[in-house]
Scaffold this motif. Structure first.
Motif, PDB file in Angstrom:
ATOM      1  N   ARG A 153     -13.299   5.483 -18.033  1.00 27.28           N
ATOM      2  CA  ARG A 153     -14.111   5.822 -17.036  1.00 27.28           C
ATOM      3  C   ARG A 153     -15.173   4.917 -16.689  1.00 27.28           C
ATOM      4  NH1 ARG A 153     -17.235  11.277 -17.871  1.00 27.28           N
ATOM      5  NH2 ARG A 153     -18.252  10.130 -19.167  1.00 27.28           N
ATOM      6  N   VAL A 186     -11.296  10.049 -15.415  1.00 30.90           N
ATOM      7  CA  VAL A 186     -11.512   8.504 -15.136  1.00 30.90           C
ATOM      8  C   VAL A 186     -11.824   8.447 -13.613  1.00 30.90           C
ATOM      9  CG1 VAL A 186     -10.554   6.247 -15.247  1.00 30.90           C
ATOM     10  CG2 VAL A 186      -9.977   8.063 -16.945  1.00 30.90           C
ATOM     11  N   GLY A 217     -15.639   7.942 -12.605  1.00 33.21           N
ATOM     12  CA  GLY A 217     -16.273   6.304 -12.638  1.00 33.21           C
ATOM     13  C   GLY A 217     -16.464   5.885 -11.271  1.00 33.21           C
TER      14      GLY A 217
END
Length: 420
Positions: free
Chosen positions: A153, A99, A102
């Motif tokens: 993400r 995540v 991102g």
């Protein structure tokens, strides 16, 4: 225009096959657009073209009025996040690290993530109900859990546009609703433009502002959800019989496919005219269509529940303004539809001064020796005449002219099957 997408005559071919065929569309800022269509219609390919994962053979794609090809990938990632259909991850990172990726578009070269980035990641994971998975290896969790991690993400990118290819395909019904509610909230509260490919037409109808319907690489139609999701449009794409009704709990359209064998071809030339209203025709209408009959209706008032279902099913109708007495024009149209039918069915619609002229239509049919059935229901209790007895007196007169009363659906369908 910020947060917008447009394509101009884009075409994509694989070998000799045209997968996307000269598609031009405009997705306005803040839209929630769902792309639907049967397998092989080009849904996922169109999304991959917009995401810059594929390059069109012809045509151009604009993101925020700027050519897609002019973006550097890092700059494009600030504008747009993509949730692919295949969520397999090649490297076995912790879920939190997946995540955290991102945030990469927002970091300068060699810059490390800071407290603000970690806070954004946690918020994205809490919104997708994945925070409890943060220390797990991404390839040790289930496919549905991984789907939500990839969505987290995408949220961590803080994009203005999110593209999703079948985002609910690996999720149970609880998490399907959870994810779509989240996307709806992002769309409404933060004006994030959402474009999703969905297989489930009912989820598309429930959550989308607009729908794009594709078939063999071409647009059948695109527009407001209720304008696109009609029986006529969906039958063109999916090549099967279906009915559409409104879900009483969500108020969203609900598509009910019928089995391919449900429509009895031997009866498709028989036409039936319904005299109904107040919801008395809904069940009957669906049974008649499932049996393969061609149906018309009228006169019904605009906004009536029978009228609404008839509109959704693209039924030929004679209609009148709400709370208005039936006009000669509307009655004439109903008479024409009834004359073009093999027989008529009158339901137990309550009779008032506004619709009493429908009984004259039934009388005219009987006087022409046309068969008319009265489907006697008990939906409204015993009191169905609000004309000081005039309506009941006319119905007794109609019975003397040959109006045949039937009280069960089974008996009615049997009678229709025997009638030549």
């Amino acid at each position: 225009m910020k947060n917008s997408i447009s394509t101009k005559a884009i075409t994509f071919k694989y070998d000799e096959s045209t997968i996307v065929d000269e598609i031009s569309l405009q997705v306005k800022s803040g839209s929630f657009l769902t792309i639907i269509g049967p397998n092989g219609s080009g849904k996922s390919t169109l999304l991959k073209l917009i995401a810059a994962n594929l390059t069109p053979d012809e045509g151009t794609i604009l993101i925020n009025d700027r050519q897609l090809t002019s973006y550097k990938m890092k700059d494009l990632a600030k504008e747009m996040a993509v949730v692919p259909q295949d969520t397999n991850v090649a490297y076995d990172f912790d879920v939190f690290d997946i995540v955290l990726m991102g945030r990469n578009p927002h970091l300068k070269r060699f810059q490390k993530e800071g407290d603000a980035d970690f806070a954004i990641v946690r918020d994205a994971m809490e919104q997708t109900n994945t925070w409890h998975l943060r220390e797990r290896k991404v390839n040790e969790i289930s496919g549905g859990e991984r789907q939500r991690v990839i969505i987290a993400r995408a949220l961590a990118q803080q994009p203005k546009i999110i593209l999703l290819d079948e985002p609910t395909s690996s999720l149970d019904i609880h998490h399907q609703i959870e994810v779509l509610e989240l996307l709806k909230r992002l769309n409404q509260e933060k004006e994030v433009t959402i474009v999703a490919v969905l297989h489930d037409m009912n989820l598309a109808a429930r959550y989308s502002q607009e729908v794009l319907l594709l078939h063999v690489g071409k647009i059948i139609t695109m527009g407001k959800t209720e304008d696109v999701m009609t029986v006529e449009n969906l039958q063109r794409a999916y090549k099967m019989e279906m009915i559409i009704q409104r879900n009483i709990y969500t108020n969203a359209l609900e598509v009910i496919p019928l089995s391919l064998s449900a429509k009895k071809e031997k009866r498709t030339n028989k036409k039936i005219h319904l005299v109904c209203g107040g919801g008395t025709g809904k069940e009957l209408l669906q049974h008649l269509l499932e049996e393969g009959y061609k149906v018309s209706m009228g006169v019904v008032n605009v906004g009536d529940s029978d009228w609404e279902l008839g509109k959704l099913l693209a039924i030929p109708m004679a209609e009148e303004k709400p709370f208005s007495e039936i006009s000669e024009e509307a009655l004439g149209k109903a008479e024409k539809l009834a004359n073009e039918s093999n027989l008529s069915i009158m339901t137990s619609v309550p009779i008032g001064w506004g619709n009493i002229k429908n009984l004259q239509l039934v009388k005219n049919q009987l006087q022409q020796s046309k068969k008319v059935f009265l489907y006697k229901q008990n939906l409204w209790g015993e009191r169905t005449d609000f004309t000081e007895g005039r309506g009941n007196a006319l119905i007794e007169e109609l019975k003397s002219l040959g109006l045949q009363e039937i009280s069960t659906m089974e008996e009615l369908l049997n009678q229709l099957g025997e009638y030549k």
